[in-house]
Design a protein around this motif. Structure first.
Motif, PDB file in Angstrom:
ATOM      1  N   GLU A  55       0.994  -1.241  -0.025  1.00 53.14           N
ATOM      2  CA  GLU A  55       0.052  -0.238   0.110  1.00 53.14           C
ATOM      3  C   GLU A  55       0.887   1.318   0.105  1.00 53.14           C
ATOM      4  N   GLN A  56       1.870   1.301   0.724  1.00 53.51           N
ATOM      5  CA  GLN A  56       2.654   2.394   1.139  1.00 53.51           C
ATOM      6  C   GLN A  56       3.554   2.547  -0.232  1.00 53.51           C
ATOM      7  N   THR A  57       4.126   1.615  -0.950  1.00 55.30           N
ATOM      8  CA  THR A  57       4.921   1.659  -1.915  1.00 55.30           C
ATOM      9  C   THR A  57       4.153   2.278  -3.206  1.00 55.30           C
ATOM     10  N   LEU A  58       2.931   1.800  -3.488  1.00 53.74           N
ATOM     11  CA  LEU A  58       2.187   2.005  -4.438  1.00 53.74           C
ATOM     12  C   LEU A  58       1.660   3.555  -4.389  1.00 53.74           C
ATOM     13  N   GLN A  59       1.600   4.227  -3.163  1.00 52.72           N
ATOM     14  CA  GLN A  59       0.953   5.394  -2.993  1.00 52.72           C
ATOM     15  C   GLN A  59       2.372   6.407  -3.212  1.00 52.72           C
ATOM     16  N   THR A  60       3.341   5.802  -2.617  1.00 53.92           N
ATOM     17  CA  THR A  60       4.642   6.737  -2.708  1.00 53.92           C
ATOM     18  C   THR A  60       5.206   6.801  -4.231  1.00 53.92           C
ATOM     19  N   PHE A  61       4.911   5.835  -4.951  1.00 55.32           N
ATOM     20  CA  PHE A  61       5.096   5.872  -6.554  1.00 55.32           C
ATOM     21  C   PHE A  61       4.011   6.828  -6.975  1.00 55.32           C
ATOM     22  N   ALA A  62       2.728   6.900  -6.626  1.00 59.57           N
ATOM     23  CA  ALA A  62       1.725   7.884  -7.098  1.00 59.57           C
ATOM     24  C   ALA A  62       2.361   9.377  -6.802  1.00 59.57           C
ATOM     25  N   ASN A  63       2.858   9.478  -5.623  1.00 55.47           N
ATOM     26  CA  ASN A  63       3.304  10.881  -4.901  1.00 55.47           C
ATOM     27  C   ASN A  63       4.592  11.404  -5.820  1.00 55.47           C
ATOM     28  N   VAL A  64       5.598  10.557  -6.161  1.00 53.04           N
ATOM     29  CA  VAL A  64       6.577  10.772  -7.097  1.00 53.04           C
ATOM     30  C   VAL A  64       6.078  10.996  -8.518  1.00 53.04           C
ATOM     31  N   LYS A  65       5.124  10.423  -9.019  1.00 57.38           N
ATOM     32  CA  LYS A  65       4.471  10.501 -10.273  1.00 57.38           C
ATOM     33  C   LYS A  65       4.030  11.927 -10.419  1.00 57.38           C
ATOM     34  N   ALA A  66       3.291  12.372  -9.372  1.00 57.82           N
ATOM     35  CA  ALA A  66       2.682  13.679  -9.304  1.00 57.82           C
ATOM     36  C   ALA A  66       3.574  14.618  -9.327  1.00 57.82           C
ATOM     37  N   ILE A  67       4.605  14.622  -8.777  1.00 61.28           N
ATOM     38  CA  ILE A  67       5.608  15.707  -8.751  1.00 61.28           C
ATOM     39  C   ILE A  67       6.236  15.699 -10.387  1.00 61.28           C
ATOM     40  N   LEU A  68       6.686  14.629 -10.701  1.00 59.27           N
ATOM     41  CA  LEU A  68       7.156  14.561 -12.069  1.00 59.27           C
ATOM     42  C   LEU A  68       6.336  15.259 -13.079  1.00 59.27           C
ATOM     43  N   GLU A  69       4.857  14.808 -12.894  1.00 61.08           N
ATOM     44  CA  GLU A  69       4.068  15.215 -14.010  1.00 61.08           C
ATOM     45  C   GLU A  69       3.752  16.919 -13.610  1.00 61.08           C
ATOM     46  N   GLU A  70       4.023  17.506 -12.380  1.00 58.49           N
ATOM     47  CA  GLU A  70       3.709  18.857 -12.128  1.00 58.49           C
ATOM     48  C   GLU A  70       5.200  19.632 -12.710  1.00 58.49           C
ATOM     49  N   GLY A  71       5.999  18.870 -12.991  1.00 57.32           N
ATOM     50  CA  GLY A  71       7.150  19.394 -13.578  1.00 57.32           C
ATOM     51  C   GLY A  71       7.366  19.182 -14.965  1.00 57.32           C
ATOM     52  N   GLY A  72       6.572  18.414 -15.557  1.00 60.44           N
ATOM     53  CA  GLY A  72       6.321  18.315 -17.086  1.00 60.44           C
ATOM     54  C   GLY A  72       7.409  16.977 -17.527  1.00 60.44           C
ATOM     55  N   ALA A  73       7.505  16.014 -16.574  1.00 62.33           N
ATOM     56  CA  ALA A  73       8.421  14.863 -16.717  1.00 62.33           C
ATOM     57  C   ALA A  73       7.430  13.520 -16.660  1.00 62.33           C
ATOM     58  N   THR A  74       8.009  12.553 -17.049  1.00 64.02           N
ATOM     59  CA  THR A  74       7.400  11.112 -16.885  1.00 64.02           C
ATOM     60  C   THR A  74       8.223  10.358 -16.106  1.00 64.02           C
ATOM     61  N   TRP A  75       7.913   8.996 -15.845  1.00 64.56           N
ATOM     62  CA  TRP A  75       8.959   8.132 -15.693  1.00 64.56           C
ATOM     63  C   TRP A  75       9.879   7.780 -16.385  1.00 64.56           C
ATOM     64  N   ASP A  76       9.748   7.930 -17.652  1.00 66.62           N
ATOM     65  CA  ASP A  76      10.903   7.762 -18.724  1.00 66.62           C
ATOM     66  C   ASP A  76      11.998   8.794 -18.630  1.00 66.62           C
ATOM     67  N   ASP A  77      11.586   9.904 -18.015  1.00 64.32           N
ATOM     68  CA  ASP A  77      12.870  10.892 -17.881  1.00 64.32           C
ATOM     69  C   ASP A  77      13.518  10.575 -16.599  1.00 64.32           C
ATOM     70  N   VAL A  78      13.054   9.611 -15.698  1.00 61.19           N
ATOM     71  CA  VAL A  78      13.857   9.529 -14.587  1.00 61.19           C
ATOM     72  C   VAL A  78      15.227   8.640 -14.700  1.00 61.19           C
TER      73      VAL A  78
END
Length: 136
Positions: A55-78
């Motif tokens: 539960e915590q890992t999947l939510q953590t991924f969602a939280n990281v992804k939200a910041i990536l998207e806020e900055g115009g990035a995707t997982w492929d940019d990581v």
């Protein structure tokens, strides 16, 4: 020289100290360590997604992804992700969750990653993840 921009998605609480959830400068985006808190609710303390590592890992991924998207990035940019666990016995489970999540996301190339055990997270939290992205 490009400006540095702090990133705080609407799903995140305002940081409790003078730091940002993410910072973008030029084509570099650094996501600060994120944990498995559910989306912010005004006037309420942050709440973990649940007691389990999954539960915590999947939510953590969602939280990281939200910041990536806020900055115009995707997982492929990581380019680099750092995972901090509070229990050495969670390595195998976290790796399985990680692999399944990124397979579902259709990640083209895996980023460099590092996992370590860190015992300094607030009580009840099992995982923290930060990421460094470079936008094309």
């Amino acid at each position: 020289m490009s400006e540095k921009t702090a990133l705080t998605p609407a799903t995140h609480t305002t940081p409790p100290a003078k730091f940002s959830h993410g910072v973008k400068k030029g084509n570099i985006l650094q996501v600060a360590g994120q944990v498995g808190f559910l989306p912010a609710v005004e006037g309420q303390a942050p709440t973990p997604a649940g007691p389990t590592l999954r539960e915590q890992t999947l939510q953590t991924f969602a939280n990281v992804k939200a910041i990536l998207e806020e900055g115009g990035a995707t997982w492929d940019d990581v380019m680099m992700m750092r995972v901090y666990l509070t229990d050495v016995d969670h390595f195998a489970e976290m790796n399985a969750i990680y692999n399944a999540y990124f397979e579902e996301q259709g990640l083209k190339e895996a980023p460099a990653a590092r996992t370590t055990v860190y015992v300094g997270l607030p009580k009840g939290l099992l995982i923290e993840i930060d990421a460094l992205a470079v936008l094309s």
